[in-house]
Design a protein around this motif. Structure first.
Motif, PDB file in Angstrom:
ATOM      1  N   ARG A 345     -12.219 -20.269 -12.557  1.00 26.18           N
ATOM      2  CA  ARG A 345     -12.562 -18.855 -12.375  1.00 26.18           C
ATOM      3  C   ARG A 345     -13.035 -18.210 -13.681  1.00 26.18           C
ATOM      4  O   ARG A 345     -13.980 -17.416 -13.682  1.00 26.18           O
ATOM      5  N   LYS A 348     -16.542 -18.955 -14.395  1.00 24.92           N
ATOM      6  CA  LYS A 348     -17.439 -18.178 -13.539  1.00 24.92           C
ATOM      7  C   LYS A 348     -17.366 -16.685 -13.876  1.00 24.92           C
ATOM      8  O   LYS A 348     -18.016 -15.861 -13.232  1.00 24.92           O
ATOM      9  N   ASP A 349     -16.552 -16.327 -14.889  1.00 24.46           N
ATOM     10  CA  ASP A 349     -16.364 -14.938 -15.309  1.00 24.46           C
ATOM     11  C   ASP A 349     -15.738 -14.106 -14.199  1.00 24.46           C
ATOM     12  O   ASP A 349     -16.077 -12.939 -13.998  1.00 24.46           O
ATOM     13  N   GLU A 350     -14.792 -14.718 -13.483  1.00 25.88           N
ATOM     14  CA  GLU A 350     -14.089 -14.032 -12.406  1.00 25.88           C
ATOM     15  C   GLU A 350     -12.660 -13.695 -12.836  1.00 25.88           C
ATOM     16  O   GLU A 350     -12.109 -14.318 -13.736  1.00 25.88           O
ATOM     17  N   SER A 351     -12.071 -12.726 -12.169  1.00 27.39           N
ATOM     18  CA  SER A 351     -10.721 -12.263 -12.497  1.00 27.39           C
ATOM     19  C   SER A 351      -9.672 -13.333 -12.185  1.00 27.39           C
ATOM     20  O   SER A 351      -9.779 -14.069 -11.206  1.00 27.39           O
TER      21      SER A 351
END
Length: 371
Positions: A345, A348-351
Motif C-alpha cells: 500500500r 502505491k501511496d495509499e493509506s
C-alpha cells in the motif's frame, strides 16, 4: 489497475532484506508477488561483507535508481555470524544497525524514497535518560534522518514518544494485536473470551495501556501486577524486584492472558505466572511481540511441565531459534502478511490507517468465533 501502474506511482518497488531478515523477507516478497500477480522478485540481491579484521561493507548487485526502497533489518537477530581474526563472532544490534547505514550509503541517493523497517526498534530499551547516560534510540533515529531515510516503520516500540526526536520524519509504530489474538483463538480451541471466564493481566504499570486494549477488545476485565523494587541496589543495570503485588479481581478458575511487549530473561513473567497459579488460575497464556529468552528455555520448559504456564505466543518479528519452535509450549505468530500489505500500500501511496487500529477487525474475528 495493473502491476505496471502501481509499481511506478511512487517509484518501482525494491526490497532490501538484510541477512537478519532473509526468511521473513522472502515470505513478504512472495506475498507481494501473489498480490500483484507478478513472477518477478522485488528483492534486491545484497551482500554484507566482512573483512578478516571485522570491518565491513554492503554491496547491492543491481540498480536502485528511481526505486521505492524498503530496507528490512532485525537488529535482534543474534544468529548472524562472521569471522574476525579467525574467531566466530555473532552480530549484535550495533552491527545490524551499522549495516542499515551501509545499505543507505550504498544506495548513494539514487532511490526515489528510502523506508527502513526495523520491527524491533534499535536501542528502544534506552529511550530516555535517568541521570548522566546516553540517549541511544533518539541518536540512532536522528542519524537515519541525516542519511536521507524518509520513513521508519517499527512494531510495539518500548516508548513511542521517542519519535519526538525526529519530528519532521515519518515514524509509524504498528502493533501485532490482531495477528496475536487470531493465532491464540485458532490454536486454543477451548478458550472462552467472555468476562466470566477470562482475564487480561499487565505484568507492570508500563504495560497497562496494552493490557487495557486487549481487555477492551476481548470484552474482559484487566488486572495489574506492580513490581516492588529495591532501589538501593543495582543488578545488571536494574533495580532488582522484591515482590510482585497484584491488583485486580479474583483469578480462581479463570483463563489468564499476560500481555507484554517483550520477554527478555522471562523471570518477571514466570514469577507472575507462579503468583497467578497460587491464586488458582486455570490456564495461563503469555502473549508478547518479541521473545528473546536471553537466559535460555529451560526455566520455561520446567514451568510448562509443572502446569504453571500453558502457552507462550510471540511474533517472528525478531529471530526465533529452531529449538524454541520445536517446544510444545511456544507458538509463532507470522507477521509477513501484515508487512507485505503495508509495503504494497505504501508503494502505491495509499493509506495504512486501517492497520494502525485493529479494533474493528478484532471485533469481527471474535464475533465469528462466537457464531
Amino acid at each position: 489497475m495493473n502491476n505496471q501502474d502501481f509499481n511506478y506511482r511512487n517509484g518501482e518497488l525494491g526490497i532490501v532484506a538484510l541477512e537478519s531478515c532473509k526468511g521473513i523477507g522472502e515470505k513478504i516478497d512472495n506475498r507481494i508477488k501473489a498480490k500483484r500477480e507478478s513472477e518477478e522478485t522485488f528483492l534486491i540481491p545484497t551482500e554484507e561483507i566482512r573483512f578478516s579484521n571485522g570491518e565491513g561493507k554492503v554491496k547491492l548487485s543491481e540498480s536502485v535508481r528511481g526505486k521505492d526502497i524498503y530496507i528490512l533489518c532485525d537488529v535482534g537477530n543474534y544468529s548472524c555470524t562472521y569471522n574476525m581474526f579467525g574467531i566466530e563472532n555473532h552480530k549484535g544490534p550495533d552491527e545490524h544497525f551499522q549495516d542499515i547505514k551501509r545499505t543507505v550509503s550504498a544506495i548513494r541517493g539514487k532511490a526515489r524514497r528510502i523506508t527502513v523497517i526495523m520491527p524491533l526498534l534499535y536501542e528502544s530499551r534506552q529511550h530516555r535518560r535517568k541521570g548522566r547516560e546516553s540517549l541511544d534510540c533518539a541518536l540512532a533515529l536522528q542519524e537515519l534522518e541525516r542519511l536521507g531515510v524518509q520513513e521508519v516503520l517499527t512494531f510495539d516500540a518500548h516508548d513511542p514518544n521517542v519519535q519526538n526526536a525526529i519530528p519532521l520524519m515519518s515514524f509509524e509504530n504498528l502493533y501485532p494485536t490482531y495477528d496475536i489474538v487470531k493465532t491464540i483463538i485458532t490454536e486454543e480451541k477451548d478458550i472462552e473470551t467472555n468476562k466470566d471466564k477470562m482475564l487480561v493481566i499487565s505484568p507492570d504499570t508500563g504495560a497497562m495501556d496494552r493490557a487495557i486494549y486487549y481487555a477492551s477488545v476481548l470484552g474482559v476485565d484487566v488486572g495489574l501486577f506492580y513490581k516492588r523494587r529495591d532501589h538501593s541496589t543495582i543488578v545488571n543495570g536494574k533495580n532488582p524486584i522484591v515482590k510482585h503485588e497484584y491488583m485486580g479481581r479474583d483469578v480462581e478458575n479463570q483463563d489468564v492472558l499476560i500481555v507484554d511487549d517483550m520477554i527478555a530473561s522471562g523471570e518477571s513473567v514466570l514469577d507472575i505466572a507462579k503468583e497467578l497459579k497460587a491464586r488458582k488460575a486455570r490456564n495461563i497464556y503469555v502473549a508478547t511481540t518479541f521473545a528473546f529468552f536471553t537466559e535460555g528455555l529451560d526455566k520455561f520448559q520446567k514451568y510448562y511441565d509443572d502446569n504453571i504456564i500453558s502457552r507462550v505466543y510471540s511474533t517472528n518479528l525478531t529471530y526465533i531459534p529452531p529449538e524454541l519452535e520445536k517446544t510444545e509450549w511456544f507458538r509463532k505468530v507470522d507477521m509477513s502478511e501484515l508487512i507485505s500489505r503495508i509495503i504494497h500500500r505504501l508503494n502505491k501511496d495509499e493509506s495504512i490507517a486501517k492497520f494502525m487500529d485493529a479494533t474493528y477487525v478484532l471485533h469481527e474475528l471474535l464475533n465469528n468465533k462466537k457464531k
